[in-house]
Write a protein that holds these residues in place. Structure first.
Motif: not given
Length: 333
Positions: A90-93, A97-99, A117-118
Motif C-alpha cells: 500500500x505504501x509503495x502504491x 500515485x504521486x511520483x 486503491x491508490x
C-alpha cells in the motif's frame, strides 16, 4: 518523463508544427527510439511493484521489460518489492500515485489491489493475477472500465489435478496449503474442490498468513498427495512443502513450471516470462498508441506446457508413467 496523455498531446502538437513549420524537437515519439526524422525519443518512467520475489514473478517482470526494450520503448524503472507485506504494498502504491509515473506495473494480486486503491489517473497494468474481476480490479474481463487492465495467470486447475491422478492413481486425499489473504488462491482452491468431486478426490486445506507458516501448515496435513496453486506466500517458501512431500514419500503437483524446476513433481502450467512479455506489449500499446486500459480486455496465455521433474519423482518415491514422460515438454533431471 511524461504521462501517456501528455505524450500523445505532445505528439499531436508536434504533428501540427510539422505540417506548418517543419520538424522540431517535439516530434520525438513517446516511449523511446527515434522518429522518422531521427529525433531522440522521450524516456518514460515506469513504477514496478511486486508483492514478493520468487522465480515466476521475477520472470514476469523481466519479460515485461524485455517487451518494451524490443519494441523501442526507452524506459527507466522504479522497482519496489513489498516483501510479502500488504501494508508495504500500500505504501509503495501511494508513493507511485504521486511520483509522476507514466505507467505502473503491479505484479500479483495484492500489489494490484493496492495500486487500484491508490492510483486513479495513471495507467496500471497487472500480471500474475488469477481472477481480476473477483479481486475487484476490473468491471469485467472484457471491459475493465477503469485505468487498470493486464494479464491473468488463471491456472488450469482441473488439468493439474487430472495429472496428479494419472501419476498417483491410488491417491484419495490431496492437501492444499494456501494464503488466506490471497483472493487468487481462494479462487483456485474453489476450482480444485469442484474438480476433486468429479475426480473422486478429497481436498484437505491448511491456510497461512505468512511464508514462515508454510512448513508447519504442510506438516499438519496427513494426505496422499499435495497440490500447491500459484499462491505467492506459499510459492516463496515452496522448499518447505517439498521437504515434507519427500519425507512423506508423496507426490507434489504444483501450479507453474518454475516450481517444478525448484523440486515440485509436475505441472501443466504457463510460462511467466511469456506472460510478462505479453503484458509488456499491452504497455507498448498504451504508451505509443494511446490505447485506453478501460477498453483493453484482460488477456491470458493460452499455451500450456507439461513439465515434470524426474529427480523429484525419485526423491518422493513416485514413478512417473511413461505416457506422461512421452508427452512432457520439459523433463527436469
Amino acid at each position: 518523463m511524461m504521462r501517456p496523455a501528455r505524450l500523445l498531446g505532445a505528439l499531436a502538437a508536434s504533428a501540427l508544427l510539422l505540417a506548418g513549420c517543419g520538424s522540431t524537437d517535439d516530434d520525438a515519439p513517446a516511449g523511446g527510439g527515434t522518429d522518422a526524422t531521427g529525433a531522440a525519443a522521450e524516456t518514460v518512467e515506469i513504477g514496478i511493484t511486486q508483492i514478493v520475489s520468487h522465480p515466476s514473478l521475477d520472470a514476469a517482470r523481466e519479460g515485461f521489460k524485455r517487451a518494451l526494450a524490443e519494441n523501442g520503448v526507452e524506459a527507466t524503472y522504479d522497482e519496489q518489492n513489498a516483501q510479502g507485506d500488504q501494508s508495504t504494498a500500500t505504501s509503495i502504491a501511494n508513493t507511485f500515485a504521486t511520483g509522476g509515473k507514466d505507467l505502473v506495473l503491479a505484479i500479483a494480486t495484492p500489489t494490484a489491489q493496492a495500486a487500484a486503491q491508490a492510483i486513479t489517473d495513471v495507467p496500471v497494468l497487472f500480471t500474475a493475477v488469477t481472477e481480476p474481476a473477483e479481486a475487484g480490479l476490473v468491471d469485467s474481463w472484457e471491459a475493465p472500465g477503469g485505468n487498470l487492465t493486464g494479464t491473468s495467470d488463471l491456472n488450469p486447475v482441473r488439468e493439474q489435478l487430472e495429472l496428479l491422478v494419472e501419476i498417483a492413481p491410488d491417491a484419495e486425499t490431496v492437501g492444499i496449503v494456501y494464503s488466506s489473504g490471497e483472493v487468487n488462491s481462494e479462487v483456485q482452491v474453489e476450482l480444485a474442490k469442484e474438480a476433486a468431486d468429479e475426480l473422486g478426490l478429497t481436498i484437505e486445506e491448511a491456510t497461512v498468513s505468512t511464508s514462515a507458516e508454510v512448513q508447519q501448515a504442510a506438516q499438519s496435513l496427513e494426505v496422499d498427495a499435495f497440490y500447491i496453486p500459484t499462491d505467492n506466500a506459499v510459492v516463496s517458501a515452496l522448499e518447505s512443502v517439498i521437504a515434507v512431500a519427500e519425507q512423506r514419500q508423496v507426490p507434489l503437483v504444483v501450479g507453474e513450471s518454475d516450481s517444478v524446476e525448484r523440486g515440485g513433481l509436475a505441472t501443466y502450467g504457463i510460462d511467466y516470462d511469456k506472460l510478462g512479455y505479453q503484458t509488456g506489449l499491452m504497455a507498448v500499446q498504451i504508451l505509443t498508441e494511446g490505447a485506453d486500459p478501460a477498453e483493453m480486455p484482460v488477456e491470458t496465455l493460452e499455451e500450456l506446457t507439461l513439465v515434470v521433474n524426474s529427480g523429484a519423482a525419485e526423491r518422493m518415491g513416485v514413478s512417473i508413467p511413461q505416457a506422461v514422460l512421452d508427452r512432457a515438454d520439459t523433463v527436469v533431471e
